[in-house]
Enzyme design. Structure first.
Site, PDB file in Angstrom:
ATOM      1  N   ASP A  11       0.858  -1.182   0.000  1.00 41.19           N
ATOM      2  CA  ASP A  11       0.000   0.000   0.000  1.00 41.19           C
ATOM      3  C   ASP A  11       0.892   1.228   0.000  1.00 41.19           C
ATOM      4  OD1 ASP A  11      -2.344   1.636   0.320  1.00 41.19           O
ATOM      5  OD2 ASP A  11      -1.850   1.843   2.432  1.00 41.19           O
ATOM      6  N   SER A  12       0.288   2.377  -0.249  1.00 41.24           N
ATOM      7  CA  SER A  12       1.037   3.629  -0.188  1.00 41.24           C
ATOM      8  C   SER A  12       1.519   3.924   1.234  1.00 41.24           C
ATOM      9  CB  SER A  12       0.135   4.767  -0.671  1.00 41.24           C
ATOM     10  OG  SER A  12      -1.065   4.767   0.071  1.00 41.24           O
ATOM     11  N   TYR A  43      -0.655   8.453  -2.433  1.00 38.52           N
ATOM     12  CA  TYR A  43      -0.732   8.166  -3.860  1.00 38.52           C
ATOM     13  C   TYR A  43      -1.975   8.844  -4.484  1.00 38.52           C
ATOM     14  CZ  TYR A  43       2.734   4.282  -3.680  1.00 38.52           C
ATOM     15  OH  TYR A  43       3.865   3.509  -3.557  1.00 38.52           O
ATOM     16  N   GLY A  44      -2.971   9.094  -3.648  1.00 38.75           N
ATOM     17  CA  GLY A  44      -4.277   9.588  -4.143  1.00 38.75           C
ATOM     18  C   GLY A  44      -4.185  10.748  -5.113  1.00 38.75           C
ATOM     19  N   CYS A  74      -3.861  -1.137  -2.071  1.00 40.05           N
ATOM     20  CA  CYS A  74      -4.162   0.289  -2.249  1.00 40.05           C
ATOM     21  C   CYS A  74      -5.119   0.455  -3.426  1.00 40.05           C
ATOM     22  CB  CYS A  74      -2.847   1.018  -2.518  1.00 40.05           C
ATOM     23  SG  CYS A  74      -3.022   2.761  -2.895  1.00 40.05           S
ATOM     24  N   ASN A  75      -6.217   1.146  -3.208  1.00 41.73           N
ATOM     25  CA  ASN A  75      -7.190   1.348  -4.294  1.00 41.73           C
ATOM     26  C   ASN A  75      -6.591   2.164  -5.430  1.00 41.73           C
ATOM     27  OD1 ASN A  75     -10.272   0.684  -3.245  1.00 41.73           O
ATOM     28  ND2 ASN A  75      -8.813   1.029  -1.614  1.00 41.73           N
ATOM     29  N   THR A  76      -5.822   3.213  -5.079  1.00 44.32           N
ATOM     30  CA  THR A  76      -5.247   4.077  -6.109  1.00 44.32           C
ATOM     31  C   THR A  76      -4.235   3.283  -6.944  1.00 44.32           C
ATOM     32  OG1 THR A  76      -5.460   5.875  -4.493  1.00 44.32           O
ATOM     33  CG2 THR A  76      -4.220   6.344  -6.492  1.00 44.32           C
ATOM     34  N   GLU A 153      -5.560   9.225   9.520  1.00 42.12           N
ATOM     35  CA  GLU A 153      -4.167   9.115   9.968  1.00 42.12           C
ATOM     36  C   GLU A 153      -3.944   9.911  11.252  1.00 42.12           C
ATOM     37  OE1 GLU A 153      -1.241   9.232   6.885  1.00 42.12           O
ATOM     38  OE2 GLU A 153      -2.157   7.408   6.103  1.00 42.12           O
ATOM     39  N   CYS A 185     -11.276   3.003  -0.526  1.00 38.08           N
ATOM     40  CA  CYS A 185      -9.980   3.516  -0.084  1.00 38.08           C
ATOM     41  C   CYS A 185      -9.603   2.756   1.179  1.00 38.08           C
ATOM     42  CB  CYS A 185     -10.086   5.013   0.214  1.00 38.08           C
ATOM     43  SG  CYS A 185      -8.608   5.709   0.965  1.00 38.08           S
ATOM     44  N   THR A 186      -8.320   2.450   1.290  1.00 38.49           N
ATOM     45  CA  THR A 186      -7.843   1.639   2.410  1.00 38.49           C
ATOM     46  C   THR A 186      -8.227   2.177   3.788  1.00 38.49           C
ATOM     47  OG1 THR A 186      -5.825   2.912   2.170  1.00 38.49           O
ATOM     48  CG2 THR A 186      -5.834   0.674   1.277  1.00 38.49           C
ATOM     49  N   HIS A 187      -8.328   3.502   3.889  1.00 41.77           N
ATOM     50  CA  HIS A 187      -8.554   4.098   5.208  1.00 41.77           C
ATOM     51  C   HIS A 187     -10.018   4.079   5.646  1.00 41.77           C
ATOM     52  CE1 HIS A 187      -4.568   5.435   4.322  1.00 41.77           C
ATOM     53  NE2 HIS A 187      -4.466   6.170   5.413  1.00 41.77           N
TER      54      HIS A 187
HETATM   55  N1  DGL Z   1      -4.002   3.759  -0.007  1.00 47.98           N
HETATM   56  C1  DGL Z   1      -4.717   4.795  -0.709  1.00 47.98           C
HETATM   57  C2  DGL Z   1      -5.953   4.196  -1.403  1.00 47.98           C
HETATM   58  O1  DGL Z   1      -6.497   3.189  -0.999  1.00 47.98           O
HETATM   59  C3  DGL Z   1      -5.131   5.923   0.222  1.00 47.98           C
HETATM   60  C4  DGL Z   1      -3.971   6.761   0.722  1.00 47.98           C
HETATM   61  C5  DGL Z   1      -3.212   7.466  -0.387  1.00 47.98           C
HETATM   62  O2  DGL Z   1      -3.721   8.449  -0.970  1.00 47.98           O
HETATM   63  O3  DGL Z   1      -2.085   7.040  -0.665  1.00 47.98           O
HETATM   64  O4  DGL Z   1      -6.389   4.727  -2.391  1.00 47.98           O
END
Ligand code: DGL
Length: 267
Positions: A11-12, A43-44, A74-76, A153, A185-187
């Site tokens: 993940d990012s 990464y978003g 990570c979704n992005t 975060e 999104c992971t969060h």
């Molecule tokens: N991990 C990213 C996602 O799931 C969220 C955090 C980021 O922007 O890197 O898209």
């Protein structure tokens, strides 16, 4: 490739630990190597090319560590790099978008799905493509929610400020009467209770983490790569910057499973 080899998850940053946690819970015999790119998060807002370059570097590092499969938590990164990594890597690559889309289509009662994610994920159209591939005529309402990642975060998962921000982002979804919302999104799984409260009981929430772990189990079984049922798993957590902060935040996600964090800089 050996069945006892670990599964790579990346993940990012720390958010992908929601996916790693589900992989560990649903696949208790699998060893896991988690890489969080804390030096280059988020990464978003970054361009697809940059996210693809970072993802390639991490996948190649995980390959060097001997993983048998990679979960892009990570979704992005899934939105921008899944296709490229599937073409380039000689192992099963699992992303978070397809499992989330499948679960959303299965859950939707009235055919109106909402998707929230980072700016990059929403702009990529990856969820819309994945949902429409399953159900071409379904209604989809999407919204980028960039402020939610920093609030999580900060640990503000139940904070009034987060509720206000979530309400602002989600009001168009409420007005459009979605029946299912993909937490793309992971969060966001960490905001599940708050989001459920804002949306009310009639909207089903789809947590990509749970679905992705289930997809990982299916993929490993199909490829004859699942760990033996008596295997004793090991876990490694690697961050590209500030392992101490990663450890503190990571223990909030994973508790005692995370005993330490290694540091490794890429790029
Ligand atoms: N991990 C990213 C996602 O799931 C969220 C955090 C980021 O922007 O890197 O898209």
């Amino acid at each position: 490739m050996s069945n006892s080899a670990p599964v790579g998850v990346f993940d990012s940053g720390i958010g992908g630990l929601t996916v790693a946690q589900e992989v560990i819970r649903q696949l208790p015999h699998e060893s896991v190597i988690y890489f969080g790119d804390t030096a280059r998060v988020p990464y978003g807002p970054k361009s697809p090319d940059t996210v693809r370059r970072y993802s390639r570097e991490i996948a190649s590092f995980l390959n060097e560590q001997g993983v048998k499969s990679i979960v892009i938590a990570c979704n992005t990164a899934t939105a921008h790099a899944l296709t490229a990594l599937r073409q380039e890597m000689d192992m099963p690559i699992i992303g978070v978008v397809e499992p989330g889309a499948r679960a959303a289509v299965a859950a939707s009662k009235r055919g109106h799905i909402g998707v929230i994610g980072t700016a990059g994920t929403i702009k990529s159209g990856a969820y819309e493509r994945a949902i429409r591939a399953l159900e071409p005529d379904i209604m989809i309402t999407v919204r980028a929610c960039p402020l939610l990642v920093p609030l999580v975060e900060e640990g503000w998962t139940e904070h009034e400020a987060t509720r206000l921000v979530a309400k602002e982002y989600l009001q168009p979804m409420i007005d459009a009467e979605i029946d299912t919302l993909v937490l793309g999104c992971t969060h966001y799984p960490l905001l599940k209770a708050l989001i459920a409260d804002v949306l009310g009981p009639d909207v089903r929430l789809i947590d990509s983490a749970e679905e992705t772990a289930a997809e990982t189990a299916r993929t490993l079984a199909t490829a004859n790569l699942a760990a033996e049922s008596d295997a004793d798993p090991t876990y490694r957590f690697i961050a590209s910057d500030d392992p101490l902060q990663f450890l503190q935040l990571g223990q909030r996600f994973l508790g005692g499973t995370m005993e330490g964090v290694e540091i490794r800089t890429l790029g």
